[in-house]
Design a protein around this motif. Structure first.
Motif, PDB file in Angstrom:
ATOM      1  N   ILE A 196      51.149 -24.815  76.749  1.00 57.63           N
ATOM      2  CA  ILE A 196      52.368 -24.624  77.532  1.00 57.63           C
ATOM      3  C   ILE A 196      52.365 -25.521  78.759  1.00 57.63           C
ATOM      4  CG2 ILE A 196      53.773 -22.948  78.798  1.00 57.63           C
ATOM      5  CD1 ILE A 196      52.631 -20.781  76.997  1.00 57.63           C
TER       6      ILE A 196
ATOM      7  N   SER B 230      46.549 -22.057  68.688  1.00 56.24           N
ATOM      8  CA  SER B 230      46.318 -22.385  70.098  1.00 56.24           C
ATOM      9  C   SER B 230      44.833 -22.642  70.334  1.00 56.24           C
ATOM     10  CB  SER B 230      46.790 -21.245  71.010  1.00 56.24           C
ATOM     11  OG  SER B 230      45.953 -20.102  70.872  1.00 56.24           O
TER      12      SER B 230
ATOM     13  N   ILE C 149      59.563 -20.110  73.072  1.00 62.36           N
ATOM     14  CA  ILE C 149      59.595 -21.271  73.972  1.00 62.36           C
ATOM     15  C   ILE C 149      59.943 -22.534  73.203  1.00 62.36           C
ATOM     16  CG2 ILE C 149      58.149 -22.790  75.390  1.00 62.36           C
ATOM     17  CD1 ILE C 149      56.826 -20.347  76.552  1.00 62.36           C
ATOM     18  N   TYR C 150      59.316 -22.742  72.048  1.00 60.76           N
ATOM     19  CA  TYR C 150      59.600 -23.947  71.263  1.00 60.76           C
ATOM     20  C   TYR C 150      61.034 -23.941  70.745  1.00 60.76           C
ATOM     21  CZ  TYR C 150      54.731 -25.368  71.424  1.00 60.76           C
ATOM     22  OH  TYR C 150      53.496 -25.783  71.854  1.00 60.76           O
TER      23      TYR C 150
ATOM     24  N   TYR D 152      49.847 -26.338  66.972  1.00 57.92           N
ATOM     25  CA  TYR D 152      50.795 -25.518  67.714  1.00 57.92           C
ATOM     26  C   TYR D 152      52.058 -25.263  66.889  1.00 57.92           C
ATOM     27  CZ  TYR D 152      47.959 -27.246  71.654  1.00 57.92           C
ATOM     28  OH  TYR D 152      46.926 -27.584  72.487  1.00 57.92           O
TER      29      TYR D 152
ATOM     30  N   LYS E 293      50.773 -19.265  81.124  1.00 61.48           N
ATOM     31  CA  LYS E 293      50.191 -20.603  81.069  1.00 61.48           C
ATOM     32  C   LYS E 293      49.022 -20.607  80.096  1.00 61.48           C
ATOM     33  CE  LYS E 293      51.341 -22.116  85.768  1.00 61.48           C
ATOM     34  NZ  LYS E 293      50.833 -22.793  86.974  1.00 61.48           N
TER      35      LYS E 293
ATOM     36  N   VAL F  57      59.731 -26.940  80.997  1.00 58.22           N
ATOM     37  CA  VAL F  57      59.234 -25.579  81.169  1.00 58.22           C
ATOM     38  C   VAL F  57      58.920 -25.383  82.650  1.00 58.22           C
ATOM     39  CG1 VAL F  57      57.396 -23.941  80.643  1.00 58.22           C
ATOM     40  CG2 VAL F  57      58.320 -25.405  78.842  1.00 58.22           C
TER      41      VAL F  57
ATOM     42  N   THR G 207      59.035 -19.355  82.417  1.00 57.60           N
ATOM     43  CA  THR G 207      57.962 -18.469  81.940  1.00 57.60           C
ATOM     44  C   THR G 207      56.919 -18.292  83.025  1.00 57.60           C
ATOM     45  OG1 THR G 207      56.376 -18.062  80.148  1.00 57.60           O
ATOM     46  CG2 THR G 207      56.571 -20.335  80.927  1.00 57.60           C
TER      47      THR G 207
ATOM     48  N   SER H 179      51.100 -19.129  70.793  1.00 58.88           N
ATOM     49  CA  SER H 179      51.859 -20.378  70.723  1.00 58.88           C
ATOM     50  C   SER H 179      53.314 -19.928  70.613  1.00 58.88           C
ATOM     51  CB  SER H 179      51.449 -21.202  69.502  1.00 58.88           C
ATOM     52  OG  SER H 179      52.175 -22.409  69.428  1.00 58.88           O
TER      53      SER H 179
END
Length: 332
Positions: A284, A133, A265-266, A151, A280, A290, A277, A261
């Protein structure tokens, strides 16, 4: 290239670092690299050497074009970069967090400072550094180091052969099914998960919790807890879910901000889940599908207003491996 891939955990996939290590190595292998690992159960594509067999380890280092090392912030010195450099190998170091992460695990300031010292010692023997990140790269800049920011990615699991672990009839009771995955550290949002599931129950949403340890909270009947599912069982779970939950306890942030990272989420996105989420950061903020929330109530207001859009590309581990391959090709 011959790559000696030094990851603290690798296979079988149990979450966290194993997800990163396994899928990165697998995709590098599919690009034509030969991968040797130091942690082994049969994964079908790597070679294995026991790092405790010093002579074999030294030989593996000398036969490698690159030694790829995940650098730990645990405070325990990992001397692989030093040894590999001493043996003339080129080293890529991967950094996933600042030393201050140890505060979240209850470590003292002394431990954090020691970790910072050891981390900098290790990293100076690396030819190239990769961070996950912008925030981790900023941490490295504070150590007078710099990195390639790559990422994380996600793996499309829902299309794998599946093994039913939750019945379809249970999901039909609810408007939508929400998924939370992670361990029970409070900074991963486990401290507010009970409140989210209670509100979901009131509004007619089911919740599936996937974790690697037993969860002791007294959840209502709208919650299913699955401990250490196989990838086949995860395929079944993703087929049933609509929403991915990624709440974080933002009061635990270090001075580097939200430096993760987030693997979850990925992976949610790669499996067609709309993600909610409260975290931030530079990466993201750029992701499609998202949705950011400020409080629990706003999650459920925004669920009714939002839907997943298929028009955006999904970042996968293949993308991560292609970017990593560029670093490998240009290593000096």
């Amino acid at each position: 290239m011959n790559i000696l891939f030094c990851y603290p955990s690798f296979f079988p996939i149990t979450g966290g670092g194993t997800v990163h290590g396994y899928y990165l190595a697998k995709n590098l292998y599919e690009q034509g690299h030969k991968i040797t690992v130091i942690n082994k159960q049969d994964d079908g594509f790597t070679n294995y050497i026991n790092k405790k067999d010093i002579l074999k380890f030294i030989k593996a280092v000398r036969c490698s074009d690159v030694v790829y090392v995940r650098i730990s912030t645990s405070g325990v010195a990992n001397f692989i970069p030093f040894i590999a450099n001493l043996l003339g190998a080129k080293v890529i170091g991967e950094v996933n967090a600042p030393s201050e992460e140890l505060y979240l695990l209850g470590k003292s300031k002394r431990k954090v400072l020691l970790s910072r010292f050891l981390l900098k010692f290790q990293l100076k023997f690396c030819s190239e550094l990769i961070s996950v990140s912008e925030e981790v790269n900023n941490y490295l800049l504070s150590l007078d180091l710099s990195s390639h920011v790559i990422y994380n990615g996600g793996e499309r699991i829902k299309e794998l052969p599946s093994e039913a672990v939750i019945s379809k009839s249970w999901t039909l009771k609810y408007k939508k099914i929400m998924l939370w995955s992670g361990n029970v550290y409070s900074w991963q949002g486990s401290n507010i998960l009970k409140d989210i599931t209670d509100r979901a129950n009131q509004l007619g949403y089911g919740v599936i919790i996937v974790t690697n340890e037993n969860y002791n909270s007294n959840f209502s009947s709208n919650v299913k807890i699955i401990v250490n599912p196989t990838r086949e069982q995860l395929s079944n779970i993703y087929q049933l879910c609509d929403i991915g939950l990624a709440p974080y306890d933002l009061s635990t942030l270090t001075k580097w901000g939200f430096y993760n990272s987030p693997l979850k989420i990925y992976e949610y996105l790669a499996n067609d889940l709309l993600v909610f989420t409260n975290a931030k950061n530079a990466q993201i903020d750029k992701l499609a599908n998202v949705i950011f929330f400020d409080d629990i109530e706003s999650i459920f207001i925004k669920i009714e207003e939002s839907q997943y859009c298929n028009d955006f590309p999904i970042r996968t581990w293949k993308d991560v491996s292609i970017e990593t391959n560029c670093v490998l090709k240009n290593i000096k």
